[in-house]
Write an enzyme that holds these catalytic residues in place. Structure first.
Site, PDB file in Angstrom:
ATOM      1  N   SER A  65       0.807  -1.216   0.000  1.00 46.48           N
ATOM      2  CA  SER A  65       0.000   0.000   0.000  1.00 46.48           C
ATOM      3  C   SER A  65       0.846   1.275   0.000  1.00 46.48           C
ATOM      4  CB  SER A  65      -0.953  -0.040   1.199  1.00 46.48           C
ATOM      5  OG  SER A  65      -1.908   0.984   1.137  1.00 46.48           O
ATOM      6  N   ASP A  80       9.519   5.363 -10.277  1.00 46.71           N
ATOM      7  CA  ASP A  80       8.997   5.938 -11.520  1.00 46.71           C
ATOM      8  C   ASP A  80       9.639   7.280 -11.856  1.00 46.71           C
ATOM      9  OD1 ASP A  80       7.366   3.799 -11.917  1.00 46.71           O
ATOM     10  OD2 ASP A  80       5.470   4.850 -11.592  1.00 46.71           O
ATOM     11  N   LYS A 106      -0.671  -4.018  -3.379  1.00 47.54           N
ATOM     12  CA  LYS A 106      -1.992  -3.509  -2.972  1.00 47.54           C
ATOM     13  C   LYS A 106      -2.161  -2.091  -3.519  1.00 47.54           C
ATOM     14  CE  LYS A 106      -4.869  -2.426   1.064  1.00 47.54           C
ATOM     15  NZ  LYS A 106      -5.010  -0.986   0.852  1.00 47.54           N
TER      16      LYS A 106
END
Length: 554
Positions: A292, A303, A317
């Site tokens: 999460s 990223d 998740k």
């Protein structure tokens, strides 16, 4: 032409509105109809069922099973569990400050938190809680005992404690305190140039704790790189994850977006503040239990090519939950959206719309995953958690080590060691001598730590097959028994074969008895291959930059 165009436009608008209206009416009718059916079943069941029923238990069972058909994170929270839920969100509760777990007939102190009532009152790991305020705890579950231990701050509590090597139990009186478990469980310099911060949760103010830890490391040392440890971190508050990423990226940078059925959940969250340091090299550690919010932080930094991720593939998740207040002080925690990190990927690993017969769900096949690009053009994928830039497998424990942990014999020996040794050297250098390890082997005499190896399991299966044919069984019976005997002899040597592995577990558990959570972690550093890799990358800018560089073209 204009008149005709307007005419067609009006007709289309009327048709669309009618469709929406019909859909709404149809959905409303279906909802009302099924609520009426459910209420009728519930009423008739409570009136006519042959045995007495508990309406509250029946309703909770119905709700829990309904929500379980959706995903594991949409949950009903009854009034009795509201305080536990608030603790999960804030890390704060009124209590004695100790982890507890069931062992035998009683609940024991598994680990007292340093600086809180249990530790200050002299309670130790391994202590059995016999009574609380005069009430016996024999046979009580961990959850039942935990509710007794928690209460209003400043309220008093009396406990009857049984401890190994003491003939009679003793009483302890203490005052509950407001317990705030820090999200940053540890931070320090690994060496003169590399700092280390371990974050175990994303509770309220977690970002402030990370900020304070980073500032202290930066201001008091010549820190040139940071290892940020998110292993075992199950996540928590979304806004804390966003703020933590903001510490390392420029203001205005998009960090994560959420998309749901309700338009209010279609939001992009960006960095709102000036970063703490957007240039220092960051190496993030994750494992299969990092979930999460941990994945938002590690995935966003990956990223944005702002940090190198090391460890194991994360949990996966990518769902966002919100809480809705219900009547009678109950709540519903409901999945309202999925989140997407800067490359555009969602890391949700499980498709909860398709269940196996046993209720389990499968990870998305590699062929169904979509490729995305990081800021520098590196390829990353959706649908399977965060795949580290550098993958380091976890330690593969032997069967005997697993058995010793599962049966709490590592824990029990650490209790024995603590009661027979007043002190040890610092946790970083503490190591069991050969004589002390032999003491552990002797401690295991007459204790059950039996286990079956994979070979034994395969042999049992073969014996089961052979027993179906009496002629074959008669022919190979002697050989099978001899093979069993040889396997048992080999297993008897496992305490020595896997001595170094078992010693690591013992040393970490023993270190925690004298230096608590800090001690356990510092002891683990000596044998942490993932951390070693993270440190080596943080020290070597050539390697660090190469990992984050765009792929070279042929």
């Amino acid at each position: 032409m204009r008149i005709k165009f307007r005419y067609y436009f009006v007709v289309i608008a009327v048709v669309v509105c009618s469709f929406i209206s019909l859909s709404f009416v149809d959905n409303y009718f279906e909802t009302s109809k099924n609520l009426d059916i459910f209420a009728s079943v519930f009423k008739e069941l409570n009136i006519f069922y042959v045995d007495e029923t508990d309406p509250g238990d029946l309703m909770k069972t119905a709700i829990d099973n309904m929500l379980a058909s959706l995903d594991p994170y949409t949950n009903y929270i009854p009034e009795s569990d509201i305080e536990d839920y608030k603790y999960m969100q804030t890390g704060e509760y009124g209590g004695i400050g100790a982890l507890v777990r069931k062992q035998g007939d009683y609940v024991i102190i598994a680990e007292p938190y340093e600086g809180f009532p249990a530790q200050k009152a002299g309670l130790m790991a391994g202590d059995r809680i016999m009574e609380i305020n005069g009430l016996s705890t024999k046979g009580k579950s961990t959850e039942e005992v935990s509710k007794f231990l928690r209460g209003q701050a400043s309220s008093s509590i009396e406990m009857l404690i049984s401890r190994d090597m003491l003939e009679t139990p003793f009483k302890v009186s203490l005052s509950r305190e407001e317990i705030k478990v820090k999200s940053v469980s540890y931070y320090d310099m690994i060496d003169s140039a590399v700092g280390y911060i371990r974050l175990t949760g994303f509770t309220k103010n977690a970002s402030e704790e990370v900020k304070m830890a980073f500032k202290e490391l930066e201001e008091n040392n010549e820190m040139q790189a940071l290892v940020f440890d998110l292993r075992g971190n199950p996540g928590g508050l979304l806004n804390e994850a966003i703020k933590i990423v903001n510490l390392f990226v420029a203001k205005g940078t998009d960090i994560v977006s959420t998309r749901g059925k309700i338009s209010e959940w279609n939001v992009t969250y960006s960095a709102q503040e000036k970063p703490l340091n957007d240039e220092i090299p960051v190496v993030v550690l994750i494992d299969k239990s990092s979930a999460s919010a941990s994945e938002i932080v590690s995935g966003s930094l990956q990223d944005l090519d702002r940090g190198v991720v090391v460890g194991q593939r994360s949990y996966g998740k990518g769902l966002v939950q919100d809480t809705r207040k219900l009547s009678y002080n109950t709540m519903l925690k409901v999945t309202v959206a999925k989140y997407y990190i800067p490359s555009g990927r969602c890391i949700q690993a499980l498709d909860y719309s398709h269940h196996n017969k046993d209720g389990s769900v499968d990870k998305i096949a590699d062929s169904l995953k979509t490729a995305f690009k990081t800021k520098n053009g590196r390829t990353v994928y959706d649908g399977g958690g965060i795949l580290p830039d550098i993958v380091i497998d976890e330690m593969n424990y032997s069967n005997i080590a697993k058995s010793l942990m599962k049966k709490h014999l590592i824990f029990d020996y650490a209790t024995h060691f603590n009661l027979t040794h007043d002190s040890i050297v610092n946790a970083e250098t503490f190591a069991l001598t050969d004589k002390e390890y032999q003491g552990f082997v002797s401690f295991l005499n007459n204790k059950d730590y039996g286990y079956k190896t994979n070979i034994e399991k395969a042999l049992d299966k073969m014996v089961e097959e052979v027993q179906q044919d009496s002629i074959v069984l008669q022919a190979v019976h002697v050989e099978l028994e001899e093979l069993k005997r040889k396997l048992e002899i080999k297993k008897s040597d496992d305490l020595h074969t896997y001595k170094e592995q078992i010693k690591i577990l013992l040393e970490e558990e023993i270190a925690s008895r004298y230096y608590y959570q800090h001690g356990r972690l510092e002891s683990s550093f000596r044998n942490d291959k993932q951390l070693d890799t993270a440190i080596s990358i943080a020290r070597n800018m050539k390697v660090y930059n190469k990992v984050l560089s765009p792929p070279t073209k042929n």
